[in-house]
Design a protein around this motif. Structure first.
Motif, PDB file in Angstrom:
ATOM      1  N   ILE A  33       0.874  -1.163   0.000  1.00 30.79           N
ATOM      2  CA  ILE A  33       0.000   0.000   0.000  1.00 30.79           C
ATOM      3  C   ILE A  33       0.915   1.219   0.000  1.00 30.79           C
ATOM      4  O   ILE A  33       1.883   1.290   0.759  1.00 30.79           O
ATOM      5  N   GLY A  35       1.298   5.512   0.042  1.00 35.16           N
ATOM      6  CA  GLY A  35       0.730   6.830   0.305  1.00 35.16           C
ATOM      7  C   GLY A  35       1.636   7.901  -0.290  1.00 35.16           C
ATOM      8  O   GLY A  35       2.854   7.729  -0.355  1.00 35.16           O
ATOM      9  N   ASP A  63      -1.982   9.698   4.112  1.00 35.03           N
ATOM     10  CA  ASP A  63      -2.586   9.075   2.937  1.00 35.03           C
ATOM     11  C   ASP A  63      -2.514   7.557   3.043  1.00 35.03           C
ATOM     12  O   ASP A  63      -3.493   6.847   2.767  1.00 35.03           O
ATOM     13  N   ARG A  66      -5.126   6.314   5.568  1.00 29.87           N
ATOM     14  CA  ARG A  66      -6.484   6.297   4.987  1.00 29.87           C
ATOM     15  C   ARG A  66      -6.665   5.098   4.067  1.00 29.87           C
ATOM     16  O   ARG A  66      -7.709   4.431   4.090  1.00 29.87           O
ATOM     17  N   LYS A  67      -5.662   4.790   3.275  1.00 30.81           N
ATOM     18  CA  LYS A  67      -5.761   3.649   2.363  1.00 30.81           C
ATOM     19  C   LYS A  67      -5.797   2.326   3.116  1.00 30.81           C
ATOM     20  O   LYS A  67      -6.549   1.418   2.759  1.00 30.81           O
ATOM     21  N   SER A  70      -9.175   1.860   4.509  1.00 28.33           N
ATOM     22  CA  SER A  70     -10.094   1.480   3.434  1.00 28.33           C
ATOM     23  C   SER A  70      -9.982  -0.014   3.121  1.00 28.33           C
ATOM     24  O   SER A  70     -10.993  -0.692   2.902  1.00 28.33           O
TER      25      SER A  70
END
Length: 84
Positions: A33, A35, A63, A66-67, A70
């Motif tokens: 992931i 950001g 960022d 947040r990912k 999610s």
């Protein structure tokens, strides 16, 4: 049952003139992931690279967070509402 993992975040900073860009990468097994964060210095401000680094890095990690949240939400929904 105890569960322990060690996740590592790589943080890459790139500066070009008055702009600092950051990329935070979290590897989770076979998934990564990423950001992104950017900081731009006002041309009238003093040139203090550490501040741009801190802002860009903080924004990239925000960022990334947040990912990651999610991804967790999608996983929860997949468990709560399994497909056919």
């Amino acid at each position: 049952m105890t569960h322990t993992q060690d996740w590592k975040v790589r943080l890459h900073l790139f500066e070009d003139g008055g702009t600092t860009k950051a990329r935070a990468v979290l590897d989770i097994g076979d998934t990564a992931i990423t950001g992104q964060g950017v900081a731009r210095r006002n041309p009238h401000d003093r040139d203090i690279p550490e501040i741009g680094d801190e802002l860009a890095a903080g924004r990239a990690m925000n960022d990334l967070a947040r990912k990651l949240l999610s991804v967790a939400q999608s996983d929860i929904e997949g468990i709560s509402h399994p497909g056919p």
